[in-house]
Write a protein that holds these residues in place. Sequence first.
Motif, short mmCIF file in Angstrom:
data_model
loop_
_atom_site.label_atom_id
_atom_site.label_comp_id
_atom_site.label_asym_id
_atom_site.label_seq_id
_atom_site.Cartn_x
_atom_site.Cartn_y
_atom_site.Cartn_z
N MET A 31 27.62 19.92 99.94
CA MET A 31 26.89 18.61 99.39
C MET A 31 26.42 18.54 98.07
SD MET A 31 28.91 17.38 102.03
CE MET A 31 28.58 15.46 102.80
N ALA A 45 36.27 10.21 105.65
CA ALA A 45 36.39 11.00 106.72
C ALA A 45 37.59 10.95 106.75
CB ALA A 45 35.44 11.87 107.20
N TYR A 57 26.32 10.22 104.10
CA TYR A 57 26.18 11.47 104.21
C TYR A 57 24.24 11.00 103.68
CZ TYR A 57 24.27 16.05 103.32
OH TYR A 57 23.42 17.66 102.69
N PHE A 92 32.64 18.69 110.99
CA PHE A 92 33.00 18.41 109.69
C PHE A 92 33.12 19.07 108.61
CE2 PHE A 92 30.79 16.64 105.86
CZ PHE A 92 31.64 15.64 105.61
N SER A 93 34.61 18.78 107.75
CA SER A 93 35.17 20.32 107.26
C SER A 93 35.00 19.09 105.61
CB SER A 93 36.42 20.53 107.15
OG SER A 93 37.16 19.48 108.13
N GLY A 94 35.52 19.72 104.21
CA GLY A 94 35.98 19.89 103.16
C GLY A 94 36.82 20.48 102.53
N TYR A 108 37.16 15.20 103.22
CA TYR A 108 36.56 15.32 104.45
C TYR A 108 37.53 15.17 105.81
CZ TYR A 108 32.80 14.97 100.90
OH TYR A 108 31.99 15.07 99.91
#
Length: 134
Positions: A31, A45, A57, A92-94, A108
């Motif tokens: 991040m 997201a 965040y 949680f993913s990006g 996201y």
Amino acid sequence: MALPHFRVTKRLTYSDIFSKLELPTLIQNHMIPFMNGNHFLDLMAADIWGQQWPLRYYTRPAGHRRGPGFMKNGWRQFVEAKRLRVGDEFIFSGHQVIAADGELKIQYKIEVKRACAITFQGQPVVLDVEYLAA
């Protein structure tokens, strides 16, 4: 085409549900490049249906004890809408994607999984909370 960038998972605790979500510290490596020197990043997201959820965040300044996480506002809306519970698995993913203008950006995604009453070969079946009745 989306390329995996990062993925973190966490079992939700009481404080995650009723206060703010604290994320594993390893997420900071992913991040920080997008935070432009700030201690927070407002992002959107998508859940499994593509609905966008605004999240903030944040990280603590150096020397503070608590790790990175999502602040109350957008996180609380998500918790209430999805009826999250202690013990649910948060993901949680990006992913790196090419935007319409040709620029690379991060997309996201958020998911929450929960074991249900159904079993298969003696093990509980885990489903996204979207598919479980309240």
